[in-house]
Design a protein around this motif. Structure first.
Motif, PDB file in Angstrom:
ATOM      1  N   ASN A   1       1.011  -0.987  -0.345  1.00  0.00           N
ATOM      2  CA  ASN A   1      -0.052  -0.655  -0.553  1.00  0.00           C
ATOM      3  C   ASN A   1       0.613   1.445   0.351  1.00  0.00           C
ATOM      4  OD1 ASN A   1      -2.808  -1.560   0.095  1.00  0.00           O
ATOM      5  ND2 ASN A   1      -2.377  -1.314   2.117  1.00  0.00           N
ATOM      6  N   LEU A   2       2.080   0.897   0.864  1.00  0.00           N
ATOM      7  CA  LEU A   2       3.238   2.661   0.481  1.00  0.00           C
ATOM      8  C   LEU A   2       3.514   2.702  -0.997  1.00  0.00           C
ATOM      9  CD1 LEU A   2       5.197   2.245   3.578  1.00  0.00           C
ATOM     10  CD2 LEU A   2       3.375   4.075   3.084  1.00  0.00           C
ATOM     11  N   ALA A   3       3.629   0.950  -1.853  1.00  0.00           N
ATOM     12  CA  ALA A   3       4.562   1.773  -2.782  1.00  0.00           C
ATOM     13  C   ALA A   3       3.197   1.972  -3.596  1.00  0.00           C
ATOM     14  CB  ALA A   3       4.773  -0.065  -3.483  1.00  0.00           C
ATOM     15  N   ARG A   4       2.078   1.766  -3.327  1.00  0.00           N
ATOM     16  CA  ARG A   4       1.136   2.756  -4.449  1.00  0.00           C
ATOM     17  C   ARG A   4       0.472   3.664  -4.299  1.00  0.00           C
ATOM     18  NH1 ARG A   4      -2.047  -2.847  -2.227  1.00  0.00           N
ATOM     19  NH2 ARG A   4      -2.049  -4.392  -3.783  1.00  0.00           N
ATOM     20  N   SER A   5       0.632   4.634  -3.181  1.00  0.00           N
ATOM     21  CA  SER A   5       0.731   5.516  -2.378  1.00  0.00           C
ATOM     22  C   SER A   5       2.069   6.083  -3.666  1.00  0.00           C
ATOM     23  CB  SER A   5       0.649   5.851  -1.207  1.00  0.00           C
ATOM     24  OG  SER A   5      -0.609   4.862  -0.491  1.00  0.00           O
ATOM     25  N   ALA A   6       2.790   6.119  -2.879  1.00  0.00           N
ATOM     26  CA  ALA A   6       3.647   6.374  -3.433  1.00  0.00           C
ATOM     27  C   ALA A   6       4.380   6.384  -4.841  1.00  0.00           C
ATOM     28  CB  ALA A   6       5.468   5.726  -3.187  1.00  0.00           C
ATOM     29  N   THR A   7       3.998   5.679  -5.910  1.00  0.00           N
ATOM     30  CA  THR A   7       3.577   5.448  -7.153  1.00  0.00           C
ATOM     31  C   THR A   7       2.475   6.425  -7.331  1.00  0.00           C
ATOM     32  OG1 THR A   7       3.803   2.947  -6.858  1.00  0.00           O
ATOM     33  CG2 THR A   7       3.374   3.868  -9.473  1.00  0.00           C
TER      34      THR A   7
ATOM     35  N   GLU B   1       5.579  -9.723  -6.925  1.00  0.00           N
ATOM     36  CA  GLU B   1       3.624  -8.960  -6.558  1.00  0.00           C
ATOM     37  C   GLU B   1       3.192  -8.254  -6.879  1.00  0.00           C
ATOM     38  OE1 GLU B   1       2.072  -9.344  -2.066  1.00  0.00           O
ATOM     39  OE2 GLU B   1       2.714 -11.740  -1.975  1.00  0.00           O
ATOM     40  N   TRP B   2       4.808  -7.529  -6.916  1.00  0.00           N
ATOM     41  CA  TRP B   2       4.487  -5.727  -7.324  1.00  0.00           C
ATOM     42  C   TRP B   2       4.211  -5.804  -8.552  1.00  0.00           C
ATOM     43  CZ3 TRP B   2       2.442  -1.298  -5.568  1.00  0.00           C
ATOM     44  CH2 TRP B   2       3.495   0.146  -6.949  1.00  0.00           C
ATOM     45  N   LYS B   3       5.704  -6.546  -9.335  1.00  0.00           N
ATOM     46  CA  LYS B   3       5.607  -6.368 -10.773  1.00  0.00           C
ATOM     47  C   LYS B   3       5.034  -7.308 -11.502  1.00  0.00           C
ATOM     48  CE  LYS B   3       8.988  -4.832 -12.176  1.00  0.00           C
ATOM     49  NZ  LYS B   3       9.583  -3.123 -12.140  1.00  0.00           N
ATOM     50  N   LYS B   4       4.058  -7.179 -11.186  1.00  0.00           N
ATOM     51  CA  LYS B   4       2.759  -7.992 -12.072  1.00  0.00           C
ATOM     52  C   LYS B   4       1.943  -6.953 -11.952  1.00  0.00           C
ATOM     53  CE  LYS B   4       2.977 -13.228 -10.571  1.00  0.00           C
ATOM     54  NZ  LYS B   4       2.378 -14.526  -9.922  1.00  0.00           N
ATOM     55  N   GLU B   5       1.828  -6.305 -10.797  1.00  0.00           N
ATOM     56  CA  GLU B   5       0.769  -4.563 -10.764  1.00  0.00           C
ATOM     57  C   GLU B   5       1.474  -3.819 -11.365  1.00  0.00           C
ATOM     58  OE1 GLU B   5      -0.799  -1.779  -6.788  1.00  0.00           O
ATOM     59  OE2 GLU B   5      -0.500  -4.348  -6.343  1.00  0.00           O
ATOM     60  N   GLN B   6       2.399  -3.579 -10.950  1.00  0.00           N
ATOM     61  CA  GLN B   6       3.053  -1.817 -11.374  1.00  0.00           C
ATOM     62  C   GLN B   6       4.151  -2.456 -12.403  1.00  0.00           C
ATOM     63  OE1 GLN B   6       2.385   0.761 -12.234  1.00  0.00           O
ATOM     64  NE2 GLN B   6       0.608   1.638 -10.526  1.00  0.00           N
ATOM     65  N   PRO B   7       4.478  -3.217 -13.404  1.00  0.00           N
ATOM     66  CA  PRO B   7       5.836  -3.580 -14.271  1.00  0.00           C
ATOM     67  C   PRO B   7       6.944  -2.829 -14.358  1.00  0.00           C
ATOM     68  CG  PRO B   7       3.546  -4.081 -15.935  1.00  0.00           C
ATOM     69  CD  PRO B   7       3.090  -3.684 -13.908  1.00  0.00           C
TER      70      PRO B   7
ATOM     71  N   PRO C   1      17.939 -13.753  -6.103  1.00  0.00           N
ATOM     72  CA  PRO C   1      16.729 -14.442  -6.371  1.00  0.00           C
ATOM     73  C   PRO C   1      15.800 -13.089  -6.160  1.00  0.00           C
ATOM     74  CG  PRO C   1      17.832 -14.651  -3.651  1.00  0.00           C
ATOM     75  CD  PRO C   1      18.821 -14.173  -5.049  1.00  0.00           C
ATOM     76  N   LEU C   2      16.505 -11.714  -5.522  1.00  0.00           N
ATOM     77  CA  LEU C   2      15.466 -10.611  -6.059  1.00  0.00           C
ATOM     78  C   LEU C   2      15.516 -10.276  -6.972  1.00  0.00           C
ATOM     79  CD1 LEU C   2      15.983  -9.157  -2.126  1.00  0.00           C
ATOM     80  CD2 LEU C   2      14.039  -9.901  -2.898  1.00  0.00           C
ATOM     81  N   VAL C   3      16.704 -10.182  -7.427  1.00  0.00           N
ATOM     82  CA  VAL C   3      16.708  -9.631  -9.003  1.00  0.00           C
ATOM     83  C   VAL C   3      16.325 -10.811  -9.575  1.00  0.00           C
ATOM     84  CG1 VAL C   3      18.517  -9.357 -11.135  1.00  0.00           C
ATOM     85  CG2 VAL C   3      19.359  -7.989  -8.825  1.00  0.00           C
ATOM     86  N   ALA C   4      15.860 -11.810  -9.586  1.00  0.00           N
ATOM     87  CA  ALA C   4      15.968 -12.932 -10.577  1.00  0.00           C
ATOM     88  C   ALA C   4      13.835 -12.634 -10.135  1.00  0.00           C
ATOM     89  CB  ALA C   4      15.957 -14.213  -9.893  1.00  0.00           C
ATOM     90  N   LYS C   5      13.083 -12.195  -9.371  1.00  0.00           N
ATOM     91  CA  LYS C   5      12.125 -12.358  -8.815  1.00  0.00           C
ATOM     92  C   LYS C   5      11.251 -10.667  -9.209  1.00  0.00           C
ATOM     93  CE  LYS C   5      11.546 -14.687  -5.028  1.00  0.00           C
ATOM     94  NZ  LYS C   5      10.315 -15.494  -5.665  1.00  0.00           N
ATOM     95  N   GLY C   6      12.493  -9.708 -10.173  1.00  0.00           N
ATOM     96  CA  GLY C   6      11.921  -8.801 -11.110  1.00  0.00           C
ATOM     97  C   GLY C   6      12.602  -6.859 -10.687  1.00  0.00           C
ATOM     98  N   ALA C   7      13.397  -6.685  -9.601  1.00  0.00           N
ATOM     99  CA  ALA C   7      13.652  -6.029  -8.964  1.00  0.00           C
ATOM    100  C   ALA C   7      15.187  -5.668 -10.086  1.00  0.00           C
ATOM    101  CB  ALA C   7      14.390  -6.309  -7.742  1.00  0.00           C
ATOM    102  N   GLU C   8      15.133  -4.369 -10.434  1.00  0.00           N
ATOM    103  CA  GLU C   8      15.949  -3.323 -11.038  1.00  0.00           C
ATOM    104  C   GLU C   8      17.379  -2.768 -10.284  1.00  0.00           C
ATOM    105  OE1 GLU C   8      12.253  -3.236 -13.226  1.00  0.00           O
ATOM    106  OE2 GLU C   8      12.622  -3.047 -10.566  1.00  0.00           O
ATOM    107  N   MET C   9      17.004  -2.833  -9.030  1.00  0.00           N
ATOM    108  CA  MET C   9      18.019  -2.187  -8.490  1.00  0.00           C
ATOM    109  C   MET C   9      18.247  -2.690  -7.175  1.00  0.00           C
ATOM    110  SD  MET C   9      17.274   1.904  -8.789  1.00  0.00           S
ATOM    111  CE  MET C   9      15.218   1.427  -9.259  1.00  0.00           C
TER     112      MET C   9
END
Length: 219
Positions: A126-132, A163-169, A186-194
């Motif tokens: 929810n914090l990520a949604r608000s920040a976006t 979960e986040w990348k599915k919602e906000q790729p 494993p976090l980069v594999a899940k979609g983390a860019e940084m």
């Protein structure tokens, strides 16, 4: 789904918002901080955040100016943690704020549409949604693992990234908290860019070599 208020900025910064993201420790020795930062940049670090929670205004200004100069030398983004006034004074590339700092919406209004704004979202979608919605350029999740530098509850699940990348790729994700190469993979594999790192680079005997190992995660 929240709509980012800065889609043009996101597109502009898409390439720069990827790779090893180094965050400075609370070192009062400016020369040492700059020396290690430059070694990390030589090793392939892509983003530098100046964070020093115990420095006074004069030391913050001195260190930020010195770090900004080395970032310009390597043409890499220079981010200020928390201090919007310092970001504006130096015309830094961006600002990163945490949950106890100024709200993202207020920060975006202060720095304008062209600067990078990062937001710590811990383990809270929810914090990520608000920040976006409020204009962040990227969101940061963590801590994922115990840190040598910061004390916090290690409660962020790894799956929050996917979960986040599915919602906000298209919204870049930074992960932080006790990162080494093995834990970051494993976090980069899940979609983390940084992957944000403090001790994993700054406290190493060979910061340049340490940075190179992290860079391999993104190839």
């Amino acid at each position: 789904m929240p709509v980012c208020l800065n889609e043009a900025l996101l597109k502009k910064d898409e390439e720069s918002m990827k790779g090893l993201y180094i965050v400075t420790p609370d070192w009062d020795d400016t020369a040492k901080m700059v020396e290690v930062t430059e070694k990390a940049l030589k090793g392939g670090a892509e983003i530098v955040q100046y964070r020093h929670k115990t420095a006074g205004p004069q030391l913050r200004l001195e260190q930020a100016k010195a770090l900004q100069a080395v970032c310009k030398k390597y043409n890499k983004p220079f981010i200020i943690n928390d201090y919007v006034d310092l970001c504006l004074e130096l015309d830094a590339d961006g600002i990163h704020v945490g949950g106890m700092d100024a709200p993202v919406k207020k920060v975006r209004a202060a720095v304008g549409p062209d600067k990078i704004v990062g937001a710590s979202c811990y383990g809270d979608l929810n914090l990520a949604r608000s920040a976006t919605h409020d204009g962040a350029t990227y969101v940061a999740f963590g801590g994922f693992y115990p840190s040598r530098v910061k004390k916090y509850p290690v409660t962020t699940p790894l799956d929050i990234v996917s979960e986040w990348k599915k919602e906000q790729p298209d919204m870049p994700v930074c992960v932080i908290g006790g990162m080494d190469v093995e834990k970051g993979a494993p976090l980069v594999a899940k979609g983390a860019e940084m992957v944000a790192v403090v001790s994993g680079v700054y406290f190493q005997d060979d910061p340049e070599a340490a940075a190179r190992e992290f860079v391999k995660l993104f190839k």
